[in-house]
Write a protein that holds these residues in place. Structure first.
Motif, PDB file in Angstrom:
ATOM      1  N   VAL A 258      30.797  51.079  52.531  1.00 32.88           N
ATOM      2  CA  VAL A 258      29.708  50.402  51.820  1.00 32.88           C
ATOM      3  C   VAL A 258      28.917  51.407  51.001  1.00 32.88           C
ATOM      4  CG1 VAL A 258      27.581  49.068  52.072  1.00 32.88           C
ATOM      5  CG2 VAL A 258      29.560  48.529  53.502  1.00 32.88           C
ATOM      6  N   GLY A 259      28.679  52.588  51.565  1.00 36.93           N
ATOM      7  CA  GLY A 259      27.949  53.620  50.838  1.00 36.93           C
ATOM      8  C   GLY A 259      28.632  53.991  49.536  1.00 36.93           C
ATOM      9  N   PHE A 260      29.945  54.158  49.587  1.00 40.09           N
ATOM     10  CA  PHE A 260      30.678  54.490  48.367  1.00 40.09           C
ATOM     11  C   PHE A 260      30.676  53.331  47.379  1.00 40.09           C
ATOM     12  CE2 PHE A 260      32.486  58.270  50.429  1.00 40.09           C
ATOM     13  CZ  PHE A 260      32.444  59.151  49.363  1.00 40.09           C
ATOM     14  N   GLU A 261      30.720  52.097  47.889  1.00 40.42           N
ATOM     15  CA  GLU A 261      30.675  50.953  46.972  1.00 40.42           C
ATOM     16  C   GLU A 261      29.339  50.905  46.228  1.00 40.42           C
ATOM     17  OE1 GLU A 261      33.084  48.933  46.008  1.00 40.42           O
ATOM     18  OE2 GLU A 261      34.456  50.036  47.305  1.00 40.42           O
ATOM     19  N   ILE A 262      28.253  51.254  46.904  1.00 43.33           N
ATOM     20  CA  ILE A 262      26.949  51.307  46.234  1.00 43.33           C
ATOM     21  C   ILE A 262      26.971  52.356  45.130  1.00 43.33           C
ATOM     22  CG2 ILE A 262      24.496  51.874  46.531  1.00 43.33           C
ATOM     23  CD1 ILE A 262      24.710  50.731  49.386  1.00 43.33           C
ATOM     24  N   LEU A 263      27.456  53.551  45.456  1.00 41.13           N
ATOM     25  CA  LEU A 263      27.492  54.635  44.472  1.00 41.13           C
ATOM     26  C   LEU A 263      28.448  54.311  43.328  1.00 41.13           C
ATOM     27  CD1 LEU A 263      27.490  57.746  46.842  1.00 41.13           C
ATOM     28  CD2 LEU A 263      25.567  56.774  45.596  1.00 41.13           C
ATOM     29  N   LYS A 264      29.571  53.688  43.633  1.00 40.20           N
ATOM     30  CA  LYS A 264      30.535  53.326  42.591  1.00 40.20           C
ATOM     31  C   LYS A 264      29.948  52.276  41.651  1.00 40.20           C
ATOM     32  CE  LYS A 264      34.692  52.458  44.342  1.00 40.20           C
ATOM     33  NZ  LYS A 264      35.671  52.073  45.403  1.00 40.20           N
ATOM     34  N   ALA A 265      29.209  51.315  42.218  1.00 38.05           N
ATOM     35  CA  ALA A 265      28.624  50.255  41.387  1.00 38.05           C
ATOM     36  C   ALA A 265      27.623  50.819  40.388  1.00 38.05           C
ATOM     37  CB  ALA A 265      27.950  49.209  42.278  1.00 38.05           C
ATOM     38  N   LEU A 266      26.982  51.934  40.756  1.00 37.21           N
ATOM     39  CA  LEU A 266      25.979  52.553  39.884  1.00 37.21           C
ATOM     40  C   LEU A 266      26.566  53.699  39.056  1.00 37.21           C
ATOM     41  CD1 LEU A 266      22.958  52.602  42.355  1.00 37.21           C
ATOM     42  CD2 LEU A 266      23.211  51.178  40.329  1.00 37.21           C
ATOM     43  N   GLY A 267      27.866  53.925  39.188  1.00 34.52           N
ATOM     44  CA  GLY A 267      28.491  54.996  38.428  1.00 34.52           C
ATOM     45  C   GLY A 267      28.103  56.390  38.876  1.00 34.52           C
ATOM     46  N   LEU A 268      27.645  56.521  40.138  1.00 35.95           N
ATOM     47  CA  LEU A 268      27.190  57.817  40.636  1.00 35.95           C
ATOM     48  C   LEU A 268      28.282  58.593  41.366  1.00 35.95           C
ATOM     49  CD1 LEU A 268      23.688  56.661  41.891  1.00 35.95           C
ATOM     50  CD2 LEU A 268      24.137  58.209  39.971  1.00 35.95           C
ATOM     51  N   ARG A 269      29.270  57.912  41.908  1.00 38.89           N
ATOM     52  CA  ARG A 269      30.435  58.554  42.520  1.00 38.89           C
ATOM     53  C   ARG A 269      31.645  57.691  42.191  1.00 38.89           C
ATOM     54  NH1 ARG A 269      29.609  61.791  47.346  1.00 38.89           N
ATOM     55  NH2 ARG A 269      31.875  62.042  47.431  1.00 38.89           N
ATOM     56  N   THR A 270      32.794  58.304  42.114  1.00 33.60           N
ATOM     57  CA  THR A 270      34.037  57.561  41.947  1.00 33.60           C
ATOM     58  C   THR A 270      34.979  58.002  43.043  1.00 33.60           C
ATOM     59  OG1 THR A 270      34.837  59.245  40.397  1.00 33.60           O
ATOM     60  CG2 THR A 270      33.820  57.271  39.459  1.00 33.60           C
ATOM     61  N   ARG A 271      35.430  57.051  43.837  1.00 32.12           N
ATOM     62  CA  ARG A 271      36.387  57.352  44.898  1.00 32.12           C
ATOM     63  C   ARG A 271      37.198  56.085  45.186  1.00 32.12           C
ATOM     64  NH1 ARG A 271      37.749  57.298  50.310  1.00 32.12           N
ATOM     65  NH2 ARG A 271      38.441  59.304  51.166  1.00 32.12           N
ATOM     66  N   GLY A 272      38.484  56.208  45.145  1.00 30.41           N
ATOM     67  CA  GLY A 272      39.319  55.080  45.488  1.00 30.41           C
ATOM     68  C   GLY A 272      39.374  54.024  44.399  1.00 30.41           C
ATOM     69  N   VAL A 273      39.866  52.866  44.760  1.00 32.50           N
ATOM     70  CA  VAL A 273      40.119  51.795  43.791  1.00 32.50           C
ATOM     71  C   VAL A 273      38.867  50.944  43.600  1.00 32.50           C
ATOM     72  CG1 VAL A 273      41.579  49.816  43.230  1.00 32.50           C
ATOM     73  CG2 VAL A 273      42.540  51.759  44.508  1.00 32.50           C
ATOM     74  N   ARG A 274      38.446  50.820  42.354  1.00 31.27           N
ATOM     75  CA  ARG A 274      37.345  49.913  42.009  1.00 31.27           C
ATOM     76  C   ARG A 274      37.963  48.579  41.611  1.00 31.27           C
ATOM     77  NH1 ARG A 274      34.885  48.394  37.268  1.00 31.27           N
ATOM     78  NH2 ARG A 274      36.090  49.931  36.077  1.00 31.27           N
ATOM     79  N   VAL A 275      37.736  47.559  42.429  1.00 28.17           N
ATOM     80  CA  VAL A 275      38.368  46.257  42.205  1.00 28.17           C
ATOM     81  C   VAL A 275      37.423  45.331  41.452  1.00 28.17           C
ATOM     82  CG1 VAL A 275      39.373  44.221  43.299  1.00 28.17           C
ATOM     83  CG2 VAL A 275      39.776  46.493  44.294  1.00 28.17           C
ATOM     84  N   VAL A 276      37.914  44.765  40.365  1.00 31.77           N
ATOM     85  CA  VAL A 276      37.218  43.714  39.631  1.00 31.77           C
ATOM     86  C   VAL A 276      37.999  42.433  39.895  1.00 31.77           C
ATOM     87  CG1 VAL A 276      36.529  42.863  37.363  1.00 31.77           C
ATOM     88  CG2 VAL A 276      36.480  45.326  37.841  1.00 31.77           C
ATOM     89  N   SER A 277      37.347  41.437  40.488  1.00 29.72           N
ATOM     90  CA  SER A 277      38.081  40.211  40.819  1.00 29.72           C
ATOM     91  C   SER A 277      37.180  39.000  40.655  1.00 29.72           C
ATOM     92  CB  SER A 277      38.621  40.276  42.252  1.00 29.72           C
ATOM     93  OG  SER A 277      37.572  40.405  43.186  1.00 29.72           O
ATOM     94  N   CYS A 278      37.795  37.868  40.377  1.00 32.37           N
ATOM     95  CA  CYS A 278      37.024  36.644  40.169  1.00 32.37           C
ATOM     96  C   CYS A 278      36.820  35.914  41.499  1.00 32.37           C
ATOM     97  CB  CYS A 278      37.744  35.737  39.179  1.00 32.37           C
ATOM     98  SG  CYS A 278      39.309  35.068  39.788  1.00 32.37           S
ATOM     99  N   PRO A 279      35.825  35.014  41.561  1.00 33.03           N
ATOM    100  CA  PRO A 279      35.590  34.267  42.797  1.00 33.03           C
ATOM    101  C   PRO A 279      36.624  33.163  43.014  1.00 33.03           C
ATOM    102  CG  PRO A 279      34.058  33.569  41.111  1.00 33.03           C
ATOM    103  CD  PRO A 279      34.795  34.743  40.541  1.00 33.03           C
ATOM    104  N   SER A 280      37.474  32.944  42.032  1.00 35.83           N
ATOM    105  CA  SER A 280      38.547  31.944  42.037  1.00 35.83           C
ATOM    106  C   SER A 280      38.005  30.538  41.784  1.00 35.83           C
ATOM    107  CB  SER A 280      39.369  31.965  43.330  1.00 35.83           C
ATOM    108  OG  SER A 280      38.709  31.273  44.365  1.00 35.83           O
ATOM    109  N   CYS A 281      38.867  29.691  41.251  1.00 36.05           N
ATOM    110  CA  CYS A 281      38.535  28.285  41.000  1.00 36.05           C
ATOM    111  C   CYS A 281      39.856  27.518  40.948  1.00 36.05           C
ATOM    112  CB  CYS A 281      37.736  28.129  39.704  1.00 36.05           C
ATOM    113  SG  CYS A 281      38.695  28.496  38.218  1.00 36.05           S
ATOM    114  N   SER A 282      39.799  26.257  40.547  1.00 38.85           N
ATOM    115  CA  SER A 282      41.015  25.440  40.558  1.00 38.85           C
ATOM    116  C   SER A 282      42.004  25.851  39.469  1.00 38.85           C
ATOM    117  CB  SER A 282      40.655  23.959  40.389  1.00 38.85           C
ATOM    118  OG  SER A 282      39.994  23.744  39.158  1.00 38.85           O
ATOM    119  N   ARG A 283      41.579  26.742  38.551  1.00 41.90           N
ATOM    120  CA  ARG A 283      42.499  27.224  37.520  1.00 41.90           C
ATOM    121  C   ARG A 283      43.399  28.346  38.028  1.00 41.90           C
ATOM    122  NH1 ARG A 283      37.682  27.073  34.353  1.00 41.90           N
ATOM    123  NH2 ARG A 283      37.463  29.312  34.717  1.00 41.90           N
ATOM    124  N   GLN A 284      43.098  28.893  39.217  1.00 38.80           N
ATOM    125  CA  GLN A 284      43.811  30.088  39.669  1.00 38.80           C
ATOM    126  C   GLN A 284      45.319  29.854  39.798  1.00 38.80           C
ATOM    127  OE1 GLN A 284      42.404  31.307  43.527  1.00 38.80           O
ATOM    128  NE2 GLN A 284      42.713  29.307  44.467  1.00 38.80           N
TER     129      GLN A 284
END
Length: 383
Positions: A258-284
């Motif tokens: 969680v700590g790394f996800e906070i830093l990654k979201a703010l562009g302060l650290r980069t480590r591992g895979v940053r996933v961009v994903s949709c919440p999904s809907c009936s079009r998926q």
């Protein structure tokens, strides 16, 4: 150009970090222009060296820069050197009232002592701890907590408030400075987000030492992650903070993630895979939720910074894929489009998709690591 490279040149994404002096916690620099370090704390009985080291290794694998270990008893510090020698990262000894535990931990390899100088007794005892810290190259972390403020401050202010937390921190700082000790960092934690943020802002304006951020007793994995993200994220966005711990009622490696996800979201650290994903809907075109869950689990071993977009349809998929290293968008008839470096590349069938994406990420990570290695060798040759 990767998404991380693009974000680095956009001024509206820049955070102006507070200027703090730098200290060393073992081999890890804290403060100044050093990367914001991520900490956690073991929850095994410290007396059980094997169990404690096993948990430390899991936290190290998750990326922990510094790990704290509680030392409440003489039995806990008796074999503390086995823990400090067995760990790859610096170990902080957590001390509350028993100053002798601090002396023992310092002698047995602690990189930092977590204490409140005013809680360990007389000035002579503080002097002993300082001497031990200096002799062993230990830093000290002053840990003020709204739940354990001094009685006189509660009487003065009537309740825990930002002013009380800051005054407590300054009193503890003076005790160390009076003994000519300056290798310290400070935390003023509270479980109330507003109280913690206000206290840290007040302290940041008053001192130049590194600040250790945290929302204490934040709660379980989901609630605590949200609460910590709001509080810690607020302060980091304002440029405050040199090291963080996300306090969760969860396994310590989850705190690190969680700590790394906070830093990654703010562009302060980069480590591992940053996933961009949709919440999904009936079009998926595929089960986005289960796919992302599986990918996050299977890609935990990737430490190389890279980005992956997982979108269920073509509404936003192509746009997001243009900004990520690897992307996939859902299509019809069980065929889905794969993007590499933002460009459409090939299709993949639903049954093969998960293994295929994992393979692409692993391959991309290996390529990035090879490029970094070649660049490092070229720099060394030029020098």
């Amino acid at each position: 150009m990767s998404a991380d490279s693009i974000s680095a040149i956009r001024p509206w994404r820049m955070i102006d970090r507070r200027k703090s002096r730098q200290i060393m916690v073992g081999k890890v620099p804290v403060g100044g222009d050093a990367p914001i370090s991520v900490q956690t704390m073991t929850n095994t009985p410290t007396e059980d060296v094997a169990a404690t080291l096993d948990q430390i290794r899991r936290c190290e694998d998750a990326g922990a820069d510094i790990i704290r270990v509680s030392c409440p008893t003489a039995e806990a510090t008796e074999n503390f050197d086995k823990i400090t020698r067995g760990a790859e990262v610096p170990i902080v000894a957590d001390i509350h009232f028993h100053y002798k535990r601090a002396l023992e931990a310092a002698d047995k390899g602690a990189a930092c002592l977590r204490i409140n100088p005013g809680n360990i007794g007389s000035s002579e005892r503080v002097a002993e701890v300082v001497r031990a810290a200096k002799a062993n190259g230990c830093a000290i972390r002053i840990g003020v907590n709204a739940g354990s403020l001094e009685k006189d401050l509660l009487e003065k202010y009537g309740e825990p408030c930002p002013e009380a937390l800051v005054e407590s921190a300054l009193d503890h700082i003076k005790l160390l400075q009076d003994h000519d000790f300056h290798e310290f960092k400070v935390a003023v934690k509270a479980s109330d987000v507003f109280l913690a943020v206000a206290a840290y802002h007040g302290l940041a304006e008053t001192v130049d030492c590194p600040l250790h951020l945290g929302i204490t007793e934040a709660g379980g994995l989901i609630g605590g992650a949200v609460k910590s993200s709001i509080g810690i994220g607020n302060m980091l966005w304002a440029g405050i903070g040199d090291t963080i711990r996300v306090s969760l009622s969860a396994e310590p490696e989850e705190e690190v993630r969680v700590g790394f996800e906070i830093l990654k979201a703010l562009g302060l650290r980069t480590r591992g895979v940053r996933v961009v994903s949709c919440p999904s809907c009936s079009r998926q075109g595929f089960d986005v939720i289960r796919t992302v869950q599986a990918l996050e689990e299977r890609l935990q071993h990737i430490k190389t910074p890279l980005s992956l977009s997982v979108l269920g349809c073509v509404v936003n998929g192509p746009g997001e894929a243009r900004e990520t290293d690897i992307g996939i968008t859902g299509g019809g008839a069980g065929k889905h489009m794969v993007y590499l470096s933002g460009v459409t590349d090939h299709h993949v069938e639903s049954d093969d998709m998960l293994d295929h994406i994992v393979g692409l990420v692993e391959k991309k990570a290996a390529e990035i690591e090879a490029d970094m290695s070649d660049a490092g060798e070229a720099t060394e040759a030029a020098e």
